[in-house]
Write a protein that holds these residues in place. Structure first.
Motif, short mmCIF file in Angstrom:
data_model
loop_
_atom_site.label_atom_id
_atom_site.label_comp_id
_atom_site.label_asym_id
_atom_site.label_seq_id
_atom_site.Cartn_x
_atom_site.Cartn_y
_atom_site.Cartn_z
N UNK A 6 26.73 20.89 73.34
CA UNK A 6 27.63 19.68 73.98
C UNK A 6 29.14 20.02 73.70
N UNK A 7 29.91 19.29 74.32
CA UNK A 7 31.33 19.31 74.24
C UNK A 7 31.88 18.12 74.31
N UNK A 8 33.06 17.75 73.92
CA UNK A 8 33.94 16.56 74.03
C UNK A 8 34.89 16.76 74.83
N UNK A 28 29.84 14.36 60.64
CA UNK A 28 28.50 14.11 60.43
C UNK A 28 27.78 13.41 61.72
N UNK A 29 28.49 12.68 62.54
CA UNK A 29 28.06 12.25 63.66
C UNK A 29 27.76 13.23 64.73
N UNK A 30 28.72 14.19 64.70
CA UNK A 30 28.40 15.34 65.65
C UNK A 30 27.17 16.13 65.43
N UNK A 90 37.45 18.87 64.35
CA UNK A 90 36.21 19.15 63.36
C UNK A 90 34.83 19.05 63.96
N UNK A 91 34.72 18.24 64.95
CA UNK A 91 33.48 18.00 65.54
C UNK A 91 33.08 18.83 66.57
N UNK A 92 34.08 19.40 67.30
CA UNK A 92 33.93 20.41 68.56
C UNK A 92 32.96 21.53 68.19
#
Lengths: 315, 283
Positions: free
Chosen positions: B166-168, B55-57, B156-158
């Motif tokens: 974006x990337x983490x 959700x945050x991503x 999951x967020x990537x």
């Protein structure tokens, strides 16, 4: 062998166990008998090191329970059928207990079979009947093949077959030379199971003797007498400590006088007696006699008020 | 149900092994894994961590899209972009600590509410080894669950973030510290939870105390005006954690070592109290 010396437990202003001293010998089934709230469970919890005595001490085979190097192999206990997390299966409960002492899975299965839990061992304890819970508690007690076994009210909730099974089991365990200590408030059960009785009331030991001695020792001699002159005989027998009760036409029950004396009085006064039967006190009567001043929760039926809710009991 | 199945009597004076620490640890692990409620709470933690990160991503991505039309917002966004994404894998940590903390409370309080404690402490009458074993199982589980679910959350967020360019980067010093400290913090909350469960012996009371300490008190302290509460707030466990992981500490903040020490005290005091109480009180 279990030895208690001056064992005392005080909860707030209530003394649950009051300076109790006793010895439970190996090779016998020793019954621990007393009314509800007499201090049976508290005494047993102190033996198992769960409750700290206010004063006094208790040892099992000469050592306080907590100081044994392998407690489950020394003493097995059923203190409360509900000493189980009900979300776990019976098998997993026993497995977790066994793991603390490196007791094998084979032994876990053995006690499950021995207690007749085979079919329900993989089910959650939540759905167990009281009787199944008792069997699980007994299985846990036997897990370490202990020399000393303590069972608090083991036949509570068991069906008749289960009651007979527990009776035979504890006798068998004692016959192997183990120390067996079991509590109950059921006198009839004790009469059939125990060799030796420790009777407790209001936290004090009232009697500590072989069961036969408790039945004959304390009760006064009683006799049933049939005569065609009951009134005369009654008058003649009347004395201090003797009570005569008219039970029926020509039937008397005489308490406090041996049969020989009754016969002698009748003969001397030329009164015909056509029955003279000595009556043996049952354990029930002996127990009532012993504990009549010690019962904590008398029912108040005579005043029309319902019996008070039992406080105390199995905490 | 035959009594004949009993083992033969052991030879006199020879007795088998007793409750050594590794055996007690094994027993506590069996107890831990054989409760459905434990498994449900662990699964919920993973689910919440992954869900929140996703959700945050998505939220960060949406925000960046929206700010493209506004050059000023876009510049501001770009400046803190890396910091925003580095926090995404651990964005559900507040819930993870609450769930794992509650699990820790339950594991101990249920011993007393179900009566299991009588079995546990007759098998281990010295009591402290059973407590330490359970503590070890609970804290290691809390740490591992937190680390694993953070990593799953990253996975999951990537792809979602990649959609927005974006990337983490899990390799940065800040990312790594955030991940590790979050795991340690969840374990610390579990340790506090277990102490509360031991001291209160009541599930609802223990969980409510935990919620009070971590959710209600910080908010209350923020709302009450005055320098005292402003200063005291710094020493609440939640704010100590925030301080330790902060990339840029605020004005007048505690040093990292000070914050870590205070957090240690928050864990140690209830633990010692719980162990003393457990040893002294009747079961």
């Amino acid at each position: 062998m279990i030895e208690a010396t001056g064992l005392t437990k005080v909860y707030g202003d209530k003394t649950a166990v009051d300076g109790v001293s006793f010895t439970v010998q190996a090779g016998h089934v020793t019954g621990f008998l007393g009314p509800n709230g007499a201090g049976k469970s508290t005494t047993m919890r102190m033996i198992m090191g769960l409750d700290r005595p206010t004063s006094g001490s208790v040892t099992v085979n000469g050592v306080p329970f907590a100081q044994h190097s392998a407690p489950l192999r020394e003493i097995g206990s059923l203190l409360d059928a509900k000493a189980v997390h009900t979300g776990r299966t019976a098998y997993n409960h026993l497995l977790a207990m066994a793991a603390t002492h490196s007791i094998s899975r084979k032994r876990v299965q053995e006690v499950i079979d021995m207690t007749g839990l085979g079919e329900v061992s993989k089910k959650k304890v939540k759905g167990f009947s009281l009787g199944m819970g008792q069997r699980l508690g007994i299985a846990a007690a036997l897990l370490g093949d202990p020399q000393t076994i303590i069972l608090d009210e083991p036949v509570n909730g068991l069906d008749p077959e289960g009651v007979v099974w527990v009776r035979n089991l504890v006798k068998y365990l004692a016959s192997e030379g183990r120390t067996v200590f079991l509590s109950s408030h059921l006198m009839s059960e004790m009469a059939l199971t125990a060799d030796h009785l420790i009777v407790i009331g209001r936290g004090r030991i009232i009697a500590d003797a072989p069961i036969g001695e408790i039945i004959t020792g304390k009760g006064q001699s009683r006799a049933r007498v049939r005569t065609d002159q009951p009134q005369q005989l009654m008058r003649l027998l009347a004395a201090d400590g003797v009570s005569v009760e008219v039970q029926d036409h020509e039937l008397l029950e005489v308490t406090g006088l041996p049969p020989r004396e009754i016969a002698r009085t009748a003969l001397d006064n030329r009164i015909m007696v056509y029955e003279l039967t000595p009556l043996q006190a049952s354990l029930e009567e002996a127990y009532m006699e012993l504990t009549k001043d010690e019962v904590e929760y008398h029912s108040l039926i005579t005043t029309g008020v319902a019996a008070p809710a039992q406080t105390g009991g199995n905490r | 149900m035959s009594t004949a199945a009993l083992q033969s009597r052991r030879p006199e004076g020879k007795i088998g092994p007793g409750p050594s620490f590794p055996r007690v640890l094994h027993s506590e692990f069996i107890k831990f894994r054989t409760l459905l409620s434990t498994l449900i709470l662990v699964a919920s933690t993973v689910l919440v961590m992954v869900g929140f990160a996703a959700l945050n991503a998505w939220g960060v991505g949406q925000f960046s899209e929206a700010s493209k039309s506004d050059p000023q917002a876009a510049a501001a966004f770009a400046a803190q972009g890396a910091d925003l994404t580095s926090g995404i894998p651990t964005s559900g940590i507040a819930f993870a600590q609450l769930i794992m903390g509650s699990l820790a409370v339950l594991l101990m309080s249920s011993e007393f509410t179900t009566g299991m404690a009588r079995s546990t402490f007759t098998a281990v009458p010295k009591r402290t080894p059973a407590f330490v074993a359970k503590l070890l199982v609970v804290t290691v589980c809390a740490f591992v669950v937190s680390m694993v679910s953070s990593f799953l959350a990253y996975l999951a967020a990537s792809p979602i973030l990649e959609n927005y360019g974006f990337d983490i980067d899990l390799g940065t010093e800040h990312s790594r510290r955030l991940l590790l400290v979050s795991g340690i913090y969840v374990a610390a909350v579990a340790a506090i939870g277990m102490s509360l469960g031991t001291l209160l012996r009541n599930s609802a009371g223990g969980i409510m105390s935990l919620v009070g300490l971590f959710f209600v008190v910080p908010i209350a302290f923020q709302l009450i005006p005055g320098d005292f509460f402003e200063e005291a707030r710094k020493y609440l466990p939640d704010n100590l954690f925030e301080r330790i992981v902060a990339a840029a500490p605020a004005e007048g903040a505690l040093e990292v070592w000070q914050a870590s020490t205070w957090l240690g005290i928050w864990v140690a005091v209830p633990l010692v109290a719980a162990m003393v109480a457990l040893k002294q009180r009747d079961v």
